[in-house]
Design a protein around this motif. Structure first.
Motif, short mmCIF file in Angstrom:
data_model
loop_
_atom_site.label_atom_id
_atom_site.label_comp_id
_atom_site.label_asym_id
_atom_site.label_seq_id
_atom_site.Cartn_x
_atom_site.Cartn_y
_atom_site.Cartn_z
N GLY A 295 0.78 -1.23 0.00
CA GLY A 295 0.00 0.00 0.00
C GLY A 295 0.81 1.27 0.00
N HIS A 296 2.12 1.19 -0.27
CA HIS A 296 2.99 2.36 -0.23
C HIS A 296 3.69 2.58 -1.57
N LEU B 274 4.14 13.02 7.14
CA LEU B 274 3.23 12.51 6.11
C LEU B 274 3.70 11.17 5.54
N ALA B 275 4.87 10.70 5.98
CA ALA B 275 5.44 9.48 5.43
C ALA B 275 5.65 8.45 6.53
N ARG B 276 5.72 7.19 6.11
CA ARG B 276 5.97 6.13 7.08
C ARG B 276 7.45 6.03 7.41
N ALA B 277 8.31 6.33 6.44
CA ALA B 277 9.75 6.23 6.65
C ALA B 277 10.45 7.15 5.65
N VAL C 254 5.58 6.52 1.32
CA VAL C 254 4.32 7.24 1.50
C VAL C 254 3.15 6.30 1.21
N PRO C 255 2.13 6.29 2.07
CA PRO C 255 0.93 5.52 1.73
C PRO C 255 0.39 5.95 0.37
N GLU D 274 -0.83 11.90 -3.35
CA GLU D 274 -1.16 13.18 -3.97
C GLU D 274 -1.07 14.31 -2.94
N ARG D 275 -1.54 14.05 -1.74
CA ARG D 275 -1.43 15.04 -0.67
C ARG D 275 0.04 15.34 -0.37
#
Length: 252
Positions: A109-110, A179-182, A200-201, A206-207
């Motif tokens: 999902g990323h 805004l990011a997971r890593a 990023v998910p 887009e965000r």
């Protein structure tokens, strides 16, 4: 006759379907297939007779990875990753199965989005106005023009521009990090003050891009931000068990 080996595009979960109509590298595009045992598999094709990093093949490689990612998590291989034969590849997959499954879960999902910070090209006047050391060197060149003085001035200007870009870039990275997971620091790139990739998910990509562009616009007098993505998650895949890119791979 020795086997030319298998070109490896990605490691995926067992049962992953190939994107409809997808082809591999080469001219004509190589036919793709999925090989694997257990819970992971690899997407492969034959190795073209003359594999080169041409734009057509680079795009074919990346387009396939993005198409695969639409259907589930993907461990992307770098362009030019080759396994000597299917038995060797299956052995590698089996040995690294646990690591691959853990990484596939992490990437599910990323997407990856890369942000590079470069010195703003139109900010020389601001640098001279705001940096006392640069002003002194500029005034010295005006009083006594010469090669060495000009070189020192040029070096000071380049250093000041890079410093301003790095400072502004770090400010942007701090605002993007939530805004990011890593995040992963990329290799040094000539002319870049910073090179960072974010995991990023996909639903927030887009965000993330919109926010990065807004932050870039607010700091354009200090830094030129280059934003690339969504991309395959190259920066968040370990090397364990992955086919290696031949050291002598040429580009053309």
């Amino acid at each position: 006759m020795d086997s030319p080996g298998l070109y490896v595009y990605a490691v995926v979960s067992d049962g992953t379907a190939l994107p409809e109509g997808a082809g591999g590298v080469g001219d004509p595009p190589a036919a793709l297939r999925v090989v694997g045992t257990g819970k992971v598999a690899a997407v492969v094709s034959v190795v073209p007779a003359r594999l080169r990093a041409r734009r057509r093949d680079l795009l074919a490689h990346q387009d396939l990875l993005m198409g695969l990612a639409e259907g589930g998590p993907v461990l992307p291989m770098r362009f030019g990753s080759v396994a000597p034969d299917e038995d060797a590849l299956l052995t590698q997959l089996a040995m690294a199965e646990a690591n691959h499954l853990a990484t596939l879960r992490k990437l599910d999902g990323h997407v990856e989005i890369n942000v590079k910070a470069l010195p703003a090209q139109d900010s020389l006047a601001r640098v001279v106005a705001e940096d006392a050391a640069v002003r002194r060197l500029r005034d010295a060149v005006r009083r006594r023009p010469g090669y060495e003085a000009s070189v020192r001035l040029g070096e000071a200007v380049a250093s000041a521009l890079a410093r301003r870009a790095a400072e502004a870039g770090r400010e942007v990275l701090r605002e993007l990090a939530p805004l990011a997971r890593a995040a992963a620091t990329g290799p040094e790139v000539q002319g870049c003050a910073l090179n960072t990739s974010f995991l990023v998910p996909r639903s927030h990509s887009e965000r993330f891009r919109t926010t990065a562009e807004r932050l870039a616009d607010a700091r354009r007098s200090h830094v030129d931000l280059r934003i690339a993505g969504p991309l395959p998650c190259y920066s968040f895949v370990g090397d364990s068990g992955a086919p290696r890119r031949p050291a002598a791979m040429a580009e053309g």
